[in-house]
Design an enzyme around this catalytic site. Structure first.
Site, PDB file in Angstrom:
ATOM      1  N   SER A  52      -7.007 -64.078 -29.121  1.00 27.93           N
ATOM      2  CA  SER A  52      -5.746 -63.597 -28.535  1.00 27.93           C
ATOM      3  C   SER A  52      -5.153 -64.725 -27.707  1.00 27.93           C
ATOM      4  O   SER A  52      -5.889 -65.534 -27.124  1.00 27.93           O
ATOM      5  CB  SER A  52      -5.998 -62.400 -27.616  1.00 27.93           C
ATOM      6  OG  SER A  52      -4.828 -62.119 -26.865  1.00 27.93           O
ATOM      7  N   TYR A  74     -10.668 -58.965 -20.794  1.00 32.34           N
ATOM      8  CA  TYR A  74     -10.272 -59.095 -22.201  1.00 32.34           C
ATOM      9  C   TYR A  74      -9.937 -60.561 -22.519  1.00 32.34           C
ATOM     10  O   TYR A  74     -10.392 -61.107 -23.529  1.00 32.34           O
ATOM     11  CB  TYR A  74      -9.067 -58.204 -22.476  1.00 32.34           C
ATOM     12  CG  TYR A  74      -8.460 -58.358 -23.844  1.00 32.34           C
ATOM     13  CD1 TYR A  74      -9.051 -57.775 -24.964  1.00 32.34           C
ATOM     14  CD2 TYR A  74      -7.289 -59.092 -24.028  1.00 32.34           C
ATOM     15  CE1 TYR A  74      -8.488 -57.924 -26.228  1.00 32.34           C
ATOM     16  CE2 TYR A  74      -6.718 -59.236 -25.282  1.00 32.34           C
ATOM     17  CZ  TYR A  74      -7.321 -58.645 -26.380  1.00 32.34           C
ATOM     18  OH  TYR A  74      -6.765 -58.798 -27.626  1.00 32.34           O
TER      19      TYR A  74
HETATM   20  P1  NAP Z   1      -5.957 -51.428 -33.061  1.00 31.12           P
HETATM   21  O1  NAP Z   1      -4.640 -51.134 -33.691  1.00 31.12           O
HETATM   22  O2  NAP Z   1      -6.368 -50.726 -31.819  1.00 31.12           O
HETATM   23  O3  NAP Z   1      -7.096 -51.254 -34.167  1.00 31.12           O
HETATM   24  C1  NAP Z   1      -8.406 -51.513 -33.787  1.00 31.12           C
HETATM   25  C2  NAP Z   1      -9.295 -51.499 -35.020  1.00 31.12           C
HETATM   26  O4  NAP Z   1     -10.606 -51.890 -34.610  1.00 31.12           O
HETATM   27  C3  NAP Z   1      -9.424 -50.118 -35.641  1.00 31.12           C
HETATM   28  O5  NAP Z   1      -9.598 -50.289 -37.021  1.00 31.12           O
HETATM   29  C4  NAP Z   1     -10.686 -49.577 -34.970  1.00 31.12           C
HETATM   30  O6  NAP Z   1     -11.363 -48.601 -35.764  1.00 31.12           O
HETATM   31  C5  NAP Z   1     -11.518 -50.846 -34.889  1.00 31.12           C
HETATM   32  N1  NAP Z   1     -12.549 -50.843 -33.858  1.00 31.12           N
HETATM   33  C6  NAP Z   1     -12.409 -50.679 -32.517  1.00 31.12           C
HETATM   34  N2  NAP Z   1     -13.608 -50.748 -31.927  1.00 31.12           N
HETATM   35  C7  NAP Z   1     -14.522 -50.964 -32.899  1.00 31.12           C
HETATM   36  C8  NAP Z   1     -15.925 -51.096 -32.916  1.00 31.12           C
HETATM   37  N3  NAP Z   1     -16.656 -51.029 -31.797  1.00 31.12           N
HETATM   38  N4  NAP Z   1     -16.541 -51.295 -34.112  1.00 31.12           N
HETATM   39  C9  NAP Z   1     -15.818 -51.351 -35.257  1.00 31.12           C
HETATM   40  N5  NAP Z   1     -14.485 -51.227 -35.304  1.00 31.12           N
HETATM   41  C10 NAP Z   1     -13.845 -51.028 -34.131  1.00 31.12           C
HETATM   42  O7  NAP Z   1      -6.080 -52.984 -32.690  1.00 31.12           O
HETATM   43  P2  NAP Z   1      -5.231 -54.266 -33.182  1.00 31.12           P
HETATM   44  O8  NAP Z   1      -4.073 -54.415 -32.276  1.00 31.12           O
HETATM   45  O9  NAP Z   1      -5.027 -54.243 -34.648  1.00 31.12           O
HETATM   46  O10 NAP Z   1      -6.256 -55.425 -32.773  1.00 31.12           O
HETATM   47  C11 NAP Z   1      -7.111 -56.035 -33.711  1.00 31.12           C
HETATM   48  C12 NAP Z   1      -7.636 -57.322 -33.098  1.00 31.12           C
HETATM   49  O11 NAP Z   1      -6.540 -58.147 -32.722  1.00 31.12           O
HETATM   50  C13 NAP Z   1      -8.471 -57.102 -31.841  1.00 31.12           C
HETATM   51  O12 NAP Z   1      -9.543 -58.013 -31.825  1.00 31.12           O
HETATM   52  C14 NAP Z   1      -7.483 -57.431 -30.727  1.00 31.12           C
HETATM   53  O13 NAP Z   1      -8.130 -57.876 -29.566  1.00 31.12           O
HETATM   54  C15 NAP Z   1      -6.682 -58.535 -31.388  1.00 31.12           C
HETATM   55  N6  NAP Z   1      -5.375 -58.750 -30.776  1.00 31.12           N
HETATM   56  C16 NAP Z   1      -4.426 -57.767 -30.789  1.00 31.12           C
HETATM   57  C17 NAP Z   1      -3.199 -58.012 -30.185  1.00 31.12           C
HETATM   58  C18 NAP Z   1      -2.095 -56.984 -30.147  1.00 31.12           C
HETATM   59  O14 NAP Z   1      -1.119 -57.173 -29.407  1.00 31.12           O
HETATM   60  N7  NAP Z   1      -2.174 -55.917 -30.918  1.00 31.12           N
HETATM   61  C19 NAP Z   1      -2.948 -59.243 -29.572  1.00 31.12           C
HETATM   62  C20 NAP Z   1      -3.941 -60.218 -29.582  1.00 31.12           C
HETATM   63  C21 NAP Z   1      -5.149 -59.956 -30.188  1.00 31.12           C
HETATM   64  P3  NAP Z   1     -10.941 -47.029 -35.758  1.00 31.12           P
HETATM   65  O15 NAP Z   1      -9.694 -46.943 -36.615  1.00 31.12           O
HETATM   66  O16 NAP Z   1     -12.113 -46.345 -36.371  1.00 31.12           O
HETATM   67  O17 NAP Z   1     -10.689 -46.661 -34.321  1.00 31.12           O
END
Ligand code: NAP
Length: 250
Positions: free
Chosen positions: A145, A159
């Site tokens: 991130s 985080y």
């Molecule tokens: P999201 O929409 O909240 O989706 C999270 C995903 O991770 C879901 O598929 C969830 O599964 C799964 N998950 C959560 N905890 C888990 C665990 N303990 N074991 C296995 N799977 C797990 O998140 P996102 O925004 O797509 O983020 C994905 C990645 O990008 C993360 O690493 C996050 O830190 C990074 N990121 C996101 C942003 C942003 O602004 N969105 C920015 C920078 C980095 P379920 O569907 O079963 O709940």
């Protein structure tokens, strides 16, 4: 069984992970979609990919636990008998808070999933992909991130620190396994419009921060998936140890 490369996407059921699964499948990867609790989302995505002529399977497993990781990799071995790529995407935030209020429980949850889980998934992948272990090489993309660079003050420094660890792991592992046929890179998304903000108690964060982003809008999961699938592809064959900001200039 189709002789196509196999990609494991942790947290592939929703958000950025789901966009990566869709795009990778359209580029010929067989995809193992990992989820932790939302089976319906994972199943719907797999059905969509399979109906479109791709190959996708789902596996429940908490990457914050050893049992979860064991179940995920056992499913990959059983379903496909090979592994060619890992997208270390599963990650969580927590409620907006200052560092002087963080509990040990909060930190343990965050670091178990975001750091230890990602390192353990990388380890299990290296065991299967490294030519030093009899594998045929492969590729890892870690989802960091831009918070790793910004520090997350007054929001979630824990985080940000967890993603700083992912950056260090990316650089170190890339050097450790480069001569064993494995490339290791990362992306640093900025503010991306997914459900993660609601899970941190700030559902409108993507829209509210738009004016602070140089490009003046949040990114989409698809835009991050474009960068991830590029790093997975042979077009990135000479790229390892790189960390690509996908953050609209933030
Ligand atoms: P999201 O929409 O909240 O989706 C999270 C995903 O991770 C879901 O598929 C969830 O599964 C799964 N998950 C959560 N905890 C888990 C665990 N303990 N074991 C296995 N799977 C797990 O998140 P996102 O925004 O797509 O983020 C994905 C990645 O990008 C993360 O690493 C996050 O830190 C990074 N990121 C996101 C942003 C942003 O602004 N969105 C920015 C920078 C980095 P379920 O569907 O079963 O709940």
């Amino acid at each position: 069984m189709i002789d196509a490369r196999v990609l494991l996407v942790t947290g592939g059921s929703r958000g950025i992970g789901a966009a990566v699964c869709r795009k990778a499948a359209s580029q010929g990867w067989q995809v193992m979609i990992n989820y932790v609790s939302n089976e319906a989302a994972a199943r719907a995505l797999a059905d969509e990919i399979n109906a479109g002529g791709g190959v996708a399977k789902i596996i429940q497993g908490d990457t914050g636990t050893e049992e979860g990781i064991a179940a995920i990799f056992a499913a990959v071995d059983q379903a496909f008998g090979r592994l060619d790529g890992l997208v270390n995407n599963a990650g969580v935030v927590d409620l907006k808070a200052r560092l002087d209020t963080f509990s040990r429980e909060r930190l343990e949850r965050m670091f178990n999933i975001n750091v230890i889980g990602a390192i353990r998934c990388a380890a299990e992948s290296v065991k299967r992909m490294s030519t030093a272990h009899g594998g045929r090489g492969g590729v890892i993309v870690n989802v960091s991130s831009v918070a790793a660079l910004l520090g997350g003050p007054n929001f979630y420094i824990d985080y940000a620190a967890s993603k700083g660890a992912i950056d260090s792991m990316t650089v170190g592992l890339s050097k450790e396994v480069a001569a064993e046929g494995i490339r290791v890179n990362a992306v640093r998304p900025g503010i991306i419009d997914t459900d993660i903000h609601a899970s941190g108690g700030t559902p409108d964060r993507a829209r509210e921060t738009a004016r602070d982003i140089p490009i003046q809008r949040p990114g989409s999961a698809d835009e991050v998936a474009d960068a991830v699938t590029y790093l997975l592809s042979s077009q990135a064959s000479y790229i390892t140890g790189a960390i690509l900001n996908v953050s609209g200039g933030r």
